[in-house]
Design a protein around this motif. Structure first.
Motif, PDB file in Angstrom:
ATOM      1  N   GLY A 140       0.833  -1.207   0.000  1.00  0.00           N
ATOM      2  CA  GLY A 140       0.000   0.000   0.000  1.00  0.00           C
ATOM      3  C   GLY A 140       0.861   1.246   0.000  1.00  0.00           C
ATOM      4  N   ARG A 141       0.202   2.408   0.125  1.00  0.00           N
ATOM      5  CA  ARG A 141       0.931   3.672   0.067  1.00  0.00           C
ATOM      6  C   ARG A 141       1.797   3.933   1.300  1.00  0.00           C
ATOM      7  NH1 ARG A 141      -1.954   8.939  -2.583  1.00  0.00           N
ATOM      8  NH2 ARG A 141      -2.651   8.007  -4.546  1.00  0.00           N
ATOM      9  N   ASP A 142       1.408   3.362   2.425  1.00  0.00           N
ATOM     10  CA  ASP A 142       2.183   3.592   3.646  1.00  0.00           C
ATOM     11  C   ASP A 142       3.436   2.716   3.634  1.00  0.00           C
ATOM     12  OD1 ASP A 142       3.172   4.210   6.119  1.00  0.00           O
ATOM     13  OD2 ASP A 142       1.550   3.243   7.261  1.00  0.00           O
ATOM     14  N   THR A 143       4.581   3.349   3.357  1.00  0.00           N
ATOM     15  CA  THR A 143       5.849   2.606   3.276  1.00  0.00           C
ATOM     16  C   THR A 143       6.767   2.928   4.454  1.00  0.00           C
ATOM     17  OG1 THR A 143       6.847   4.370   1.934  1.00  0.00           O
ATOM     18  CG2 THR A 143       5.724   2.584   0.759  1.00  0.00           C
ATOM     19  N   SER A 144       6.201   3.526   5.482  1.00  0.00           N
ATOM     20  CA  SER A 144       7.014   3.996   6.611  1.00  0.00           C
ATOM     21  C   SER A 144       7.639   2.866   7.416  1.00  0.00           C
ATOM     22  CB  SER A 144       6.172   4.881   7.538  1.00  0.00           C
ATOM     23  OG  SER A 144       5.054   4.156   8.036  1.00  0.00           O
TER      24      SER A 144
ATOM     25  N   ASN B 196      22.688   4.628  -6.415  1.00  0.00           N
ATOM     26  CA  ASN B 196      21.286   5.016  -6.279  1.00  0.00           C
ATOM     27  C   ASN B 196      20.651   4.413  -5.035  1.00  0.00           C
ATOM     28  OD1 ASN B 196      19.949   6.584  -8.745  1.00  0.00           O
ATOM     29  ND2 ASN B 196      21.629   5.330  -9.523  1.00  0.00           N
ATOM     30  N   ALA B 197      21.048   3.194  -4.704  1.00  0.00           N
ATOM     31  CA  ALA B 197      20.540   2.575  -3.479  1.00  0.00           C
ATOM     32  C   ALA B 197      20.913   3.425  -2.265  1.00  0.00           C
ATOM     33  CB  ALA B 197      21.106   1.168  -3.334  1.00  0.00           C
ATOM     34  N   THR B 198      22.160   3.868  -2.227  1.00  0.00           N
ATOM     35  CA  THR B 198      22.639   4.702  -1.121  1.00  0.00           C
ATOM     36  C   THR B 198      21.976   6.073  -1.125  1.00  0.00           C
ATOM     37  OG1 THR B 198      24.785   3.582  -1.280  1.00  0.00           O
ATOM     38  CG2 THR B 198      24.702   5.628  -0.010  1.00  0.00           C
ATOM     39  N   CYS B 199      21.823   6.656  -2.310  1.00  0.00           N
ATOM     40  CA  CYS B 199      21.206   7.992  -2.411  1.00  0.00           C
ATOM     41  C   CYS B 199      19.763   7.976  -1.935  1.00  0.00           C
ATOM     42  CB  CYS B 199      21.273   8.494  -3.854  1.00  0.00           C
ATOM     43  SG  CYS B 199      22.896   9.102  -4.341  1.00  0.00           S
ATOM     44  N   PHE B 200      19.007   6.971  -2.352  1.00  0.00           N
ATOM     45  CA  PHE B 200      17.612   6.896  -1.927  1.00  0.00           C
ATOM     46  C   PHE B 200      17.491   6.610  -0.434  1.00  0.00           C
ATOM     47  CE2 PHE B 200      16.351   6.402  -6.447  1.00  0.00           C
ATOM     48  CZ  PHE B 200      15.312   7.331  -6.456  1.00  0.00           C
ATOM     49  N   LEU B 201      18.422   5.826   0.109  1.00  0.00           N
ATOM     50  CA  LEU B 201      18.413   5.583   1.544  1.00  0.00           C
ATOM     51  C   LEU B 201      18.693   6.886   2.300  1.00  0.00           C
ATOM     52  CD1 LEU B 201      18.204   3.459   3.805  1.00  0.00           C
ATOM     53  CD2 LEU B 201      20.692   3.171   3.638  1.00  0.00           C
ATOM     54  N   ALA B 202      19.662   7.657   1.803  1.00  0.00           N
ATOM     55  CA  ALA B 202      19.968   8.961   2.413  1.00  0.00           C
ATOM     56  C   ALA B 202      18.775   9.912   2.279  1.00  0.00           C
ATOM     57  CB  ALA B 202      21.197   9.566   1.744  1.00  0.00           C
ATOM     58  N   TYR B 203      18.083   9.824   1.145  1.00  0.00           N
ATOM     59  CA  TYR B 203      16.877  10.641   0.908  1.00  0.00           C
ATOM     60  C   TYR B 203      15.810  10.331   1.953  1.00  0.00           C
ATOM     61  CZ  TYR B 203      12.302  11.360  -1.359  1.00  0.00           C
ATOM     62  OH  TYR B 203      10.994  11.668  -1.641  1.00  0.00           O
ATOM     63  N   GLU B 204      15.586   9.045   2.212  1.00  0.00           N
ATOM     64  CA  GLU B 204      14.586   8.643   3.209  1.00  0.00           C
ATOM     65  C   GLU B 204      15.001   9.062   4.606  1.00  0.00           C
ATOM     66  OE1 GLU B 204      11.718   7.531   2.661  1.00  0.00           O
ATOM     67  OE2 GLU B 204      11.730   6.584   0.686  1.00  0.00           O
ATOM     68  N   PHE B 205      16.293   8.917   4.894  1.00  0.00           N
ATOM     69  CA  PHE B 205      16.803   9.277   6.227  1.00  0.00           C
ATOM     70  C   PHE B 205      16.648  10.778   6.465  1.00  0.00           C
ATOM     71  CE2 PHE B 205      20.444  10.545   8.964  1.00  0.00           C
ATOM     72  CZ  PHE B 205      20.077   9.870  10.114  1.00  0.00           C
ATOM     73  N   THR B 206      17.009  11.562   5.442  1.00  0.00           N
ATOM     74  CA  THR B 206      16.914  13.030   5.562  1.00  0.00           C
ATOM     75  C   THR B 206      15.461  13.455   5.692  1.00  0.00           C
ATOM     76  OG1 THR B 206      18.882  13.283   4.190  1.00  0.00           O
ATOM     77  CG2 THR B 206      17.499  15.232   4.471  1.00  0.00           C
ATOM     78  N   ARG B 207      14.572  12.833   4.909  1.00  0.00           N
ATOM     79  CA  ARG B 207      13.160  13.180   4.949  1.00  0.00           C
ATOM     80  C   ARG B 207      12.548  12.854   6.303  1.00  0.00           C
ATOM     81  NH1 ARG B 207       8.856  11.061   0.478  1.00  0.00           N
ATOM     82  NH2 ARG B 207       9.246   9.098   1.562  1.00  0.00           N
ATOM     83  N   SER B 208      13.014  11.750   6.915  1.00  0.00           N
ATOM     84  CA  SER B 208      12.476  11.377   8.231  1.00  0.00           C
ATOM     85  C   SER B 208      12.922  12.362   9.312  1.00  0.00           C
ATOM     86  CB  SER B 208      12.943   9.964   8.602  1.00  0.00           C
ATOM     87  OG  SER B 208      14.354   9.925   8.802  1.00  0.00           O
ATOM     88  N   ILE B 209      14.138  12.898   9.138  1.00  0.00           N
ATOM     89  CA  ILE B 209      14.640  13.895  10.110  1.00  0.00           C
ATOM     90  C   ILE B 209      13.896  15.217   9.967  1.00  0.00           C
ATOM     91  CG2 ILE B 209      16.624  15.315  10.729  1.00  0.00           C
ATOM     92  CD1 ILE B 209      18.411  12.982  10.007  1.00  0.00           C
ATOM     93  N   LEU B 210      13.674  15.625   8.724  1.00  0.00           N
ATOM     94  CA  LEU B 210      13.012  16.908   8.475  1.00  0.00           C
ATOM     95  C   LEU B 210      11.505  16.834   8.701  1.00  0.00           C
ATOM     96  CD1 LEU B 210      14.907  17.988   5.218  1.00  0.00           C
ATOM     97  CD2 LEU B 210      15.307  18.783   7.560  1.00  0.00           C
TER      98      LEU B 210
END
Length: 214
Positions: A119-123, A199-213
């Motif tokens: 589903g849409r919730d991927t948290s 790209n795997a690392t970049c997207f992981l960093a993207y998720e980590f940064t988004r969770s912090i912000l």
């Protein structure tokens, strides 16, 4: 751009919305990366020419093939002979690569996450799922847009006063005619080997940064 599409705070975007956001990000990225990639391409082309000179002419052939002493020297040379616009040579193929490329990457990434999450919730997805989704998204992106990267590179290292190519379409036609379909995927294997973990690392960093912000 996510804020423009999000109806409620914290509400996940759909795959289609992520595709549009990725395309928008690609526009911004193109203007930032075009000058730096031009510098990189010209230094790499010079290095390849120097290596060929050593093989054919010996060490004495290197001096004639060295045109730039480093990134700053490339910038100075471009500004002197081509003007500020010269730093953005290859912008159109860069846009043709980064806009659909980012759209594909973000779309595939979100689609895989939602598939794994059901589903849409991927948290609640773990690091492994995020890395896998990011790696596959990167591979899908490069597999589809790699020919535009080849065209961008040959345009950026083309001579300013006596260009070999009249533009992106001309470059595409000449590469396809002289080297065939394989010419448009020259260097693809090392690119994809680099792209998947990057790209795997970049997207992981993207998720980590988004969770912090938040």
């Amino acid at each position: 751009m996510e804020a423009l599409f999000r109806v409620e705070p914290g509400l996940p975007l759909s795959v289609g919305q992520q595709v549009v956001c990725g395309a928008g990000a690609g526009v911004a990225v193109s203007f930032l990366t075009c000058p730096t990639e031009l510098i990189k391409c010209r230094l790499q082309a010079q290095s390849a020419l120097a290596t060929a000179s050593v093989a054919t002419l010996g060490v004495t052939g290197v001096a004639t093939s060295i045109k730039f002493n480093g990134p700053i020297d490339v910038v100075k040379h471009v500004l002197r002979y081509e003007g500020a616009r010269g730093l953005f040579k290859g912008l159109m193929p860069t846009l043709s690569r980064d806009v659909p490329g980012n759209a594909i990457a973000f779309g595939v990434y979100e689609a895989l996450k939602q598939l794994m999450a059901g589903g849409r919730d991927t948290s609640q997805l773990g690091m492994g799922a995020l890395l896998t989704s990011g790696g596959i998204a990167g591979a899908a992106c490069w597999a589809l847009i790699y020919p535009t990267d080849v065209v961008k590179s040959v345009i950026q290292i083309d001579e300013f006063h006596q260009p070999k190519y009249a533009g992106s379409i001309d470059a595409l036609k000449k590469i396809a005619t002289s080297e065939g379909f394989k010419g448009l995927y020259k260097g693809f294997c090392p690119a994809i080997v680099r792209s998947v973990p990057a790209n795997a690392t970049c997207f992981l960093a993207y998720e980590f940064t988004r969770s912090i912000l938040g």
